[in-house]
Design a protein around this motif. Structure first.
Motif, PDB file in Angstrom:
ATOM      1  N   ALA A  38      32.815  28.074  35.884  1.00 16.76           N
ATOM      2  CA  ALA A  38      31.985  26.945  36.458  1.00 16.76           C
ATOM      3  C   ALA A  38      31.562  27.244  37.821  1.00 16.76           C
ATOM      4  CB  ALA A  38      33.175  25.526  36.731  1.00 16.76           C
ATOM      5  N   PRO A  39      30.602  26.695  38.335  1.00 11.45           N
ATOM      6  CA  PRO A  39      30.018  26.911  39.503  1.00 11.45           C
ATOM      7  C   PRO A  39      31.030  26.733  40.602  1.00 11.45           C
ATOM      8  CG  PRO A  39      28.429  25.632  38.574  1.00 11.45           C
ATOM      9  CD  PRO A  39      29.727  25.749  37.589  1.00 11.45           C
ATOM     10  N   LEU A  40      31.011  27.480  41.795  1.00  9.98           N
ATOM     11  CA  LEU A  40      32.119  27.584  42.868  1.00  9.98           C
ATOM     12  C   LEU A  40      31.472  26.033  43.763  1.00  9.98           C
ATOM     13  CD1 LEU A  40      31.669  31.272  44.392  1.00  9.98           C
ATOM     14  CD2 LEU A  40      33.434  29.967  42.806  1.00  9.98           C
ATOM     15  N   LYS A  41      32.464  25.636  44.414  1.00 11.48           N
ATOM     16  CA  LYS A  41      32.269  24.548  45.325  1.00 11.48           C
ATOM     17  C   LYS A  41      32.134  24.761  46.832  1.00 11.48           C
ATOM     18  CE  LYS A  41      34.154  19.737  45.321  1.00 11.48           C
ATOM     19  NZ  LYS A  41      35.156  18.811  45.029  1.00 11.48           N
ATOM     20  N   PHE A  42      30.882  24.859  47.027  1.00 10.00           N
ATOM     21  CA  PHE A  42      30.748  25.388  48.568  1.00 10.00           C
ATOM     22  C   PHE A  42      30.925  24.087  49.555  1.00 10.00           C
ATOM     23  CE2 PHE A  42      28.590  28.780  46.449  1.00 10.00           C
ATOM     24  CZ  PHE A  42      29.356  30.014  47.017  1.00 10.00           C
ATOM     25  N   SER A  43      31.626  24.451  50.810  1.00 14.43           N
ATOM     26  CA  SER A  43      31.694  23.455  51.866  1.00 14.43           C
ATOM     27  C   SER A  43      30.510  23.292  52.563  1.00 14.43           C
ATOM     28  CB  SER A  43      32.708  23.811  52.771  1.00 14.43           C
ATOM     29  OG  SER A  43      33.882  24.207  52.210  1.00 14.43           O
ATOM     30  N   SER A  44      29.779  24.105  52.522  1.00 10.28           N
ATOM     31  CA  SER A  44      28.286  24.274  53.537  1.00 10.28           C
ATOM     32  C   SER A  44      27.442  23.524  52.778  1.00 10.28           C
ATOM     33  CB  SER A  44      27.929  25.668  53.851  1.00 10.28           C
ATOM     34  OG  SER A  44      26.641  25.580  54.291  1.00 10.28           O
ATOM     35  N   LEU A  45      26.735  22.564  53.268  1.00  6.30           N
ATOM     36  CA  LEU A  45      25.448  22.135  52.681  1.00  6.30           C
ATOM     37  C   LEU A  45      24.303  22.880  52.255  1.00  6.30           C
ATOM     38  CD1 LEU A  45      23.852  19.548  51.564  1.00  6.30           C
ATOM     39  CD2 LEU A  45      23.244  19.149  53.900  1.00  6.30           C
ATOM     40  N   HIS A  46      24.165  23.701  53.492  1.00 11.31           N
ATOM     41  CA  HIS A  46      23.184  24.886  53.239  1.00 11.31           C
ATOM     42  C   HIS A  46      23.475  25.692  52.053  1.00 11.31           C
ATOM     43  CE1 HIS A  46      20.467  27.970  54.285  1.00 11.31           C
ATOM     44  NE2 HIS A  46      21.410  28.964  54.123  1.00 11.31           N
ATOM     45  N   MET A  47      24.809  26.350  51.518  1.00  9.81           N
ATOM     46  CA  MET A  47      25.009  27.079  50.456  1.00  9.81           C
ATOM     47  C   MET A  47      24.681  26.157  49.216  1.00  9.81           C
ATOM     48  SD  MET A  47      25.492  30.217  51.005  1.00  9.81           S
ATOM     49  CE  MET A  47      26.090  30.395  49.514  1.00  9.81           C
ATOM     50  N   ARG A  48      24.966  24.846  49.396  1.00 13.75           N
ATOM     51  CA  ARG A  48      24.934  24.181  47.963  1.00 13.75           C
ATOM     52  C   ARG A  48      23.546  23.822  47.673  1.00 13.75           C
ATOM     53  NH1 ARG A  48      28.747  20.745  50.516  1.00 13.75           N
ATOM     54  NH2 ARG A  48      27.445  19.213  51.117  1.00 13.75           N
ATOM     55  N   LEU A  49      22.621  24.075  48.714  1.00 17.24           N
ATOM     56  CA  LEU A  49      21.050  23.897  48.314  1.00 17.24           C
ATOM     57  C   LEU A  49      20.497  25.058  47.786  1.00 17.24           C
ATOM     58  CD1 LEU A  49      19.821  22.212  51.710  1.00 17.24           C
ATOM     59  CD2 LEU A  49      20.087  21.213  49.169  1.00 17.24           C
ATOM     60  N   PHE A  50      21.123  26.154  48.119  1.00 17.11           N
ATOM     61  CA  PHE A  50      20.738  27.584  47.471  1.00 17.11           C
ATOM     62  C   PHE A  50      21.397  27.974  46.289  1.00 17.11           C
ATOM     63  CE2 PHE A  50      18.845  27.479  51.792  1.00 17.11           C
ATOM     64  CZ  PHE A  50      17.792  28.162  51.345  1.00 17.11           C
ATOM     65  N   GLN A  51      22.580  27.202  45.904  1.00 15.28           N
ATOM     66  CA  GLN A  51      23.523  27.600  44.815  1.00 15.28           C
ATOM     67  C   GLN A  51      22.802  27.772  43.653  1.00 15.28           C
ATOM     68  OE1 GLN A  51      26.788  25.021  44.398  1.00 15.28           O
ATOM     69  NE2 GLN A  51      27.897  26.651  43.440  1.00 15.28           N
ATOM     70  N   ARG A  52      21.966  26.899  43.352  1.00 15.82           N
ATOM     71  CA  ARG A  52      21.326  27.047  41.817  1.00 15.82           C
ATOM     72  C   ARG A  52      20.380  28.193  41.847  1.00 15.82           C
ATOM     73  NH1 ARG A  52      19.720  20.885  39.547  1.00 15.82           N
ATOM     74  NH2 ARG A  52      21.594  20.361  39.403  1.00 15.82           N
TER      75      ARG A  52
END
Length: 217
Positions: free
Chosen positions: A199-213
């Motif tokens: 499953a995808p990781l769950k990043f604390s940073s909003l910046h990382m969540r934006l680039f995750q996909r």
């Protein structure tokens, strides 16, 4: 000296042949590096062999085993052999069976993630997991994250430290949703790991969540 090993449950599943291909690639690669876990695998295999010997003979079951053996033997001749090109110096640290999977993907090809970090997704026939090689520059952290599923991380070269411990070559960290951590490559050498996730990781940073996909992390 390997300090962190596979769980007994994973080794037992390896012996039983029930691990999906992604997990099996991570586990088998660790086994090539770890004599203790190989001994554990042999112990589970002996236990399984004992119970098989105790089973009451069944003609239909015997016929099924003969058919399976025939298919395996034929498939060994039908499968196209992997053509391996000479490995670069950067690929020499890859143990089997990981090296064969990387060869099948056309060799080691890093995709840069920023700040010197890079990854390569390693294709497998398993659609339930994602297998990737990760390169973390010496002294640099992986952004803080937790886990929506399970993550197996096997160190191949270098080392990293997190809230749990320090992990060097051959060490395995198995993390789930109960762990939030910030792995950091130790100073002096880049850390190269094999990571398997379901499953995808769950990043604390909003910046990382934006680039995750974009990076399929």
């Amino acid at each position: 000296m390997i300090q962190h090993h596979l769980t007994d449950e994973m080794i037992a599943a390896m012996a039983a042949g029930t691990l999906e291909a992604g997990w099996a690639l991570g586990a088998t690669t660790h086994l090539t590096m770890c004599s203790a876990c190989r001994a554990g695998l042999h112990a589970f295999e002996r236990i399984g062999g004992y119970f098989l010997e105790c089973e009451v003979a069944n003609d239909n079951l015997d016929e099924g085993w003969r058919e399976m053996e025939r298919r395996i033997t034929e498939s060994q001749w039908e499968e196209d052999p992997v053509t391996s090109s000479p490995r670069s110096e950067a690929e020499m640290f890859l143990p089997e069976p990981l090296a064969t999977y990387v060869d099948r993907a056309g060799g080691l090809k890093w995709r840069f993630l920023g700040r010197g970090a890079a990854q390569m997704i390693v294709p497998t026939e398993d659609e339930t997991t994602t297998v990737r090689l990760l390169k973390i520059p010496a002294g640099q952290p992986v952004p803080e994250h937790s886990h929506r599923g399970t993550e197996l991380t096997l160190v191949l070269d270098g080392s990293f430290t997190d809230e749990v411990s320090t992990f060097g070559p051959g060490d395995v960290e198995i993390a789930d949703g109960t762990l939030t951590h910030t792995p950091r490559a130790t100073e002096g050498k880049d850390c190269i790991c094999l990571a398997v996730t379901d499953a995808p990781l769950k990043f604390s940073s909003l910046h990382m969540r934006l680039f995750q996909r974009l990076f399929k992390i």
